[in-house]
Design a protein around this motif. Structure first.
Motif, short mmCIF file in Angstrom:
data_model
loop_
_atom_site.label_atom_id
_atom_site.label_comp_id
_atom_site.label_asym_id
_atom_site.label_seq_id
_atom_site.Cartn_x
_atom_site.Cartn_y
_atom_site.Cartn_z
N TYR A 1 0.84 -1.19 0.00
CA TYR A 1 0.00 0.00 0.00
C TYR A 1 0.88 1.24 0.00
O TYR A 1 1.80 1.37 0.83
CB TYR A 1 -0.92 -0.02 1.22
N MET A 2 0.58 2.18 -0.92
CA MET A 2 1.43 3.36 -1.09
C MET A 2 0.70 4.66 -0.77
O MET A 2 1.14 5.73 -1.16
CB MET A 2 1.96 3.42 -2.54
N GLY A 3 -0.46 4.57 -0.06
CA GLY A 3 -1.22 5.78 0.25
C GLY A 3 -0.54 6.67 1.26
O GLY A 3 0.35 6.24 2.01
N SER A 4 -0.99 7.91 1.33
CA SER A 4 -0.41 8.87 2.27
C SER A 4 -0.93 8.67 3.69
O SER A 4 -0.25 9.01 4.67
CB SER A 4 -0.68 10.31 1.81
N GLU A 5 -2.15 8.15 3.85
CA GLU A 5 -2.74 7.90 5.16
C GLU A 5 -2.59 6.43 5.52
O GLU A 5 -2.45 5.58 4.65
CB GLU A 5 -4.23 8.29 5.14
N GLN B 1 -3.46 2.67 6.25
CA GLN B 1 -4.46 1.85 5.56
C GLN B 1 -5.47 1.29 6.57
O GLN B 1 -5.08 0.66 7.55
CB GLN B 1 -3.77 0.72 4.80
N ARG C 1 2.31 0.80 8.07
CA ARG C 1 3.40 0.69 7.09
C ARG C 1 3.02 -0.31 6.00
O ARG C 1 2.09 -1.10 6.17
CB ARG C 1 4.72 0.29 7.73
N SER C 2 3.75 -0.22 4.90
CA SER C 2 3.48 -1.09 3.75
C SER C 2 3.90 -2.52 4.08
O SER C 2 4.93 -2.75 4.71
CB SER C 2 4.23 -0.60 2.51
#
Length: 714
Positions: free
Chosen positions: A67-71, A73, A115-116
Motif C-alpha cells: 500500500y502506497m497511500g499517504s494515510e 491503511q 506501514r506497507s
C-alpha cells in the motif's frame, strides 16, 4: 475487491444480528464472531437466570500489500455489545505487529496498518483483542484471537530459476518431437486471482520450435531440420502472469538447442578417378597413397569402410581406413615391376559402418571411385645371372690365366652397359683380377693349394649411366681463404651432332675432423678464431655497439651545447644583419651614397662623413648641392611598400626590405647609340671635351677617329 467487501459487510450484519452462528475451527479463535452466555440481573422481577448474547464483532480482516497511500491503511473495526458509544469501553490490541505494524483506536476500535506490507515476506498476522472498562480497568470480555491476512497484488514477475537451458533433439525429427520443458515460478499468491497464473510463449525461435502455453513443453515445429545446414538454435522463452493478459508481468529465459547428428548422409567421393604414382621400388606393406570420401555426418555416423572391388589389378593392393582422418590408405601387397606392368586400375567402394533404417529409402549409403596407379621406373642395379659362382683352378697356374666369368644384366628400360669390380676387403682379393667390361676373372699371382685351398671374394656390377664423380685436385682447403667454389659442369650426349648443356655446381668447404666427419658448415664458423666461442664473439660485438652509442651521444651533446651558445642572445638575429646595396652617386661623387634618403627623403644630413674611411685629420667634406625634391625616390618606395602590403606571401613579422634604386638618369644621358636616330658619321663628339679631364681619353678616342676620316674636306 468490491464484491468481497460487500460479502464481508453482509456477514457482519448477519453475525451482529444473531441470525447466524459462526463455525469455530479452533478453540478460542474465529474470523467472524464469538458468542458467550452471561448472567445479568433484571430489576423489578424475581431473581432468575436469563441468557444474554454478547460477543466480538468485526469484518473479515484483510490488508492490501504494497500500500502506497499517504494515510494509514484502514483494516477493520472491533466492537463489543457492551459498548454503548459513551466512551466507557477501551479497546486494546496485542500479538504480531501490534503497535509496530497495526494500531487500534482505543475508543472506536478501528484498526489501521501504519506501514506497507509484503505478502511474500509474511502472509498473515495473528493478533489478540480485548475490551476493557475505562473506569475499572477490568476486561469486559475475554481476550480473543483473530487473523489479519495480507491481500496479494501482482508485484512479482515470473522467474526461470533453472535457466538458461541447454537441450538437444535429433535432426530430421518429425513435427512435435519433445525437446525440453521449462518452468517459471511466481512468488505471488496462487490461490488468489491470476497474479501467479503463468502463460508461456516464444519470443525468438519460430518457426522452428513451439511451446505449450500452460505446461512450458518445447517441441519441434518444422520437419526435416538438417544439422548439416544449421546445428545450433537459440530460443527465447517468455513467461507472463495474469494469464498472459495485458498488464501482466513477464520474465524471459534462453534455451540453447542443438541438433544431434543422425546417419542421414551417405559417403561421397569428391571425384570419380584418383591418380597415384608409385615407384617400383616400394616395399611390400608400405602405404603408397590415400583417397578420401566425404561424409557430412558426425562421429560414428561418419565412419567409413573402404573395400577394393574384385577385378583386374586389385590383387596387388589392399586398402584400410585411417580412424583419425577416415581416409582410405592403399598399401602394397606384392612387389611392383615397371618392366612387367606399368599401370594398374581398380575400383574402391566407400560405405558407412552404422546405418539408420529410417533413411534406407534415401538410397544406398555407399559410393565408388576408380583408382589408377602408374608405376614409376627406378634406376635399379644390375642383376647377376646367379647369386654365387664356383670356379676351379690348378695351382701354379700362370699369372693372367682366365679361370671363369660372371654375368650381370641391367633389367631397366634401355639396358645400360655393366661394369665389374672386385670388392676389395682384404689382401687375399689381390690374387685375382676381373675384366671390367667382360666380367672374366683371371689369376693375378701364383696360387699354392697347400697355402690356401679356397678363396672367397665378391664381385660388384654397376651400370655405365649418366653419373659423374668429382674429385679434389689438391690437399687441404681453408674456409678462411675461400668458402664456396663454383664448378661449371658440361653435359654432352654421344649422338651426332653433339648436344650439350652447362650447369654450375656449388661446392662449400666445411670443417671436418680427422676421420672426415663434417663438424660445422654454417657461416659463423668462418669468422670465429681458434679458441673463441660464440658467446665471446657476442660479448665483443656488444661492447663495440655500446662504444658507438656513447660516441654518438657525446657528439650530439657537443652540437647541442654549441647551438645553445650561439642562441644565448634574446634579440632576433635579424636585427644584426646589415645589408649594403649602394651603387654610388656617379663619377663626381667621392663619398658613399647617402642611403638615408631612401628611408626618409625629407631628411637631408649635411656635413656627413664617410663611415668606411677613418680620416687622418678633421676636415669638412665638400658641400653637395641640396636635393630639391626626391619625388622619384619617394614614389619608388611607396610603390614597393604597397606591393609588400598586398602580398599574401609576405612574412607576418617586421622584416628588412631592401630597394635597389638606380635613379632616373644623369645629365650625360645614355652613352649608348642603340636608340640614336643619327649615324656614327653624323655624331658630333666635341662636347666630350667639355666634360673635364675625366673624359679626356674618351674625347681623344672619338676625336682621333674624326681626324682619321679621309673623306672629310678641310
Amino acid at each position: 475487491m468490491l464484491t468481497r467487501n460487500c460479502l464481508s459487510l453482509l456477514l457482519w450484519v448477519l453475525f451482529d444480528g444473531g441470525l447466524l452462528t459462526p463455525l469455530h475451527p479452533e478453540p478460542q479463535q474465529t474470523l467472524e464472531a464469538e458468542s458467550r452466555d452471561n448472567v445479568v440481573p433484571v430489576p423489578g422481577r424475581r431473581s432468575s437466570v436469563q441468557r444474554v448474547k454478547r460477543g466480538w464483532v468485526w469484518n473479515q480482516f484483510f490488508v492490501l500489500e504494497e500500500y502506497m497511500g499517504s494515510e494509514p491503511q484502514y483494516v477493520g473495526k472491533l466492537h463489543s455489545d457492551l459498548d454503548k458509544g459513551v466512551g466507557t469501553v477501551k479497546y486494546t490490541l496485542s500479538g504480531d505487529g501490534a503497535g509496530t505494524v497495526f494500531t487500534i483506536d482505543e475508543t472506536t476500535g478501528d484498526i489501521h496498518a501504519i506501514r506497507s506490507l509484503d505478502r511474500e515476506e509474511k502472509p498473515f498476522y495473528t493478533l489478540r483483542a480485548q475490551a476493557v472498562d475505562v473506569d475499572t480497568k477490568k476486561p469486559l470480555e475475554p481476550e480473543s484471537e483473530f487473523i489479519i491476512k495480507v491481500q496479494d497484488i501482482n508485484d512479482n514477475e515470473p522467474k526461470f530459476l533453472d535457466g538458461p537451458y541447454v537441450a538437444s533433439v535429433p535432426e530430421m525429427s518429425p513435427v512435435g518431437a519433445y525437446v525440453l520443458q521449462v518452468k517459471a515460478t511466481d512468488a505471488d499468491d496462487p490461490t488468489y486471482g491470476n497474479s501467479a497464473r503463468v502463460v508461456y510463449s516464444i519470443l525468438q525461435g519460430q518457426p522452428y520450435f513451439s511451446i505449450d502455453p500452460k505446461t512450458g513443453v518445447i517441441r519441434t515445429a518444422l520437419p526435416n531440420m538438417d544439422r548439416e545446414v544449421k546445428e545450433q538454435y537459440q530460443v527465447l522463452i517468455q513467461a507472463k502472469d495474469m494469464g498472459g493478459q495485458l498488464g501482466g508481468l513477464a520474465g524471459t529465459t534462453t534455451v540453447n538447442i542443438t541438433l544431434t547428428d543422425v546417419n542421414d548422409n551417405p559417403p561421397r567421393f569428391p571425384k570419380s578417378i584418383f591418380h597415384l604414382k608409385v615407384p617400383e621400388s616400394s616395399h611390400v606393406g608400405s602405404a603408397i597413397g590415400r583417397i578420401r570420401a566425404v561424409d557430412p555426418d558426425f562421429g560414428k555416423n561418419a565412419e567409413i569402410e573402404y573395400n577394393i572391388v574384385p577385378g583386374d589389378g586389385g590383387n596387388l593392393f589392399d586398402i584400410t581406413t585411417d580412424e583419425n582422418t577416415q581416409e582410405g590408405v592403399i598399401k602394397l601387397k606384392k612387389p611392383l615391376d615397371f618392366e612387367t606392368k606399368k599401370a594398374y586400375t581398380f575400383k574402391v567402394e566407400a560405405s558407412n559402418l552404422h546405418l539408420d533404417h529410417r533413411f534406407h529409402s534415401v538410397g544406398p549409403f555407399k559410393d565408388t571411385a576408380t583408382v589408377k596407379i602408374n608405376v614409376l621406373d627406378m634406376d635399379e642395379p644390375p642383376v647377376f645371372s646367379k647369386p654365387m659362382y664356383t670356379m676351379e683352378v690348378y695351382e701354379d697356374t700362370p699369372v693372367g690365366t682366365i679361370i671363369g666369368a660372371v654375368t650381370a644384366q641391367d633389367l631397366d628400360a634401355g639396358s645400360s652397359s655393366v661394369r665389374y669390380f672386385i670388392d676389395w676387403k682384404n689382401d687375399v682379393d689381390s690374387y685375382f683380377t676381373i675384366d671390367a667390361t667382360e666380367g672374366t676373372i683371371a689369376t693375378n699371382e701364383l696360387l699354392d693349394r697347400e697355402s690356401t685351398a679356397q678363396y672367397n671374394f665378391s664381385i660388384i656390377a654397376s651400370k655405365v649411366n649418366n653419373t659423374a664423380g668429382i674429385e679434389t685436385r689438391k690437399n687441404g682447403y681453408s674456409r678462411r681463404q675461400q668458402e664456396l667454389y663454383f664448378l661449371p659442369v658440361v653435359i654432352e650426349d654421344s649422338s651426332y651432332p653433339v648436344q650439350s648443356s652447362t650447369n654450375t655446381m656449388t661446392i662449400r668447404v666445411c670443417r671436418c675432423d680427422s676421420d672426415g666427419t663434417i663438424l660445422s658448415c654454417n657461416v659463423e664458423a668462418i669468422f670465429l678464431p681458434v679458441g673463441l666461442s660464440t658467446g665471446a664473439l657476442i660479448a665483443i660485438l656488444l661492447c663495440i655497439v655500446i662504444l658507438l652509442v656513447i660516441v654518438v651521444l657525446y657528439v650530439a651533446l657537443r652540437r647541442q651545447k654549441k647551438k645553445d651558445t650561439l642562441m644565448t642572445s634574446k634579440e632576433d638575429i635579424r636585427d644584426n644583419v646589415i645589408h649594403y646595396d649602394d651603387e654610388g652617386g656617379g663619377e663626381e661623387d667621392t663619398q658613399a651614397f647617402d642611403i638615408g634618403a631612401l628611408r626618409n627623403p625629407k631628411v637631408i644630413e649635411d656635413n656627413k662623413m664617410r663611415r668606411d674611411i677613418k680620416p687622418d685629420t678633421l676636415c669638412f667634406p665638400r658641400q653637395r648641392p641640396p636635393v630639391e625634391d626626391n619625388t622619384d625616390i619617394r614614389d619608388f618606395i611607396n610603390q614597393r611598400l604597397q606591393e609588400n602590403d598586398v602580398d599574401p606571401t609576405a612574412p607576418p613579422y617586421d622584416s628588412l626590405a631592401t630597394y635597389a634604386y638606380e635613379g632616373n638618369g644623369s645629365v650625360a644621358e645614355s652613352l649608348s647609340s642603340i636608340e640614336s636616330l643619327t649615324t656614327e658619321a653624323d655624331q658630333d663628339y666635341d662636347y666630350l671635351s667639355d666634360w673635364g679631364p675625366r673624359f679626356k681619353i674618351l674625347a681623344d678616342m672619338f676625336g682621333e677617329e674624326e681626324s682619321y676620316n679621309p673623306d672629310k674636306v678641310t
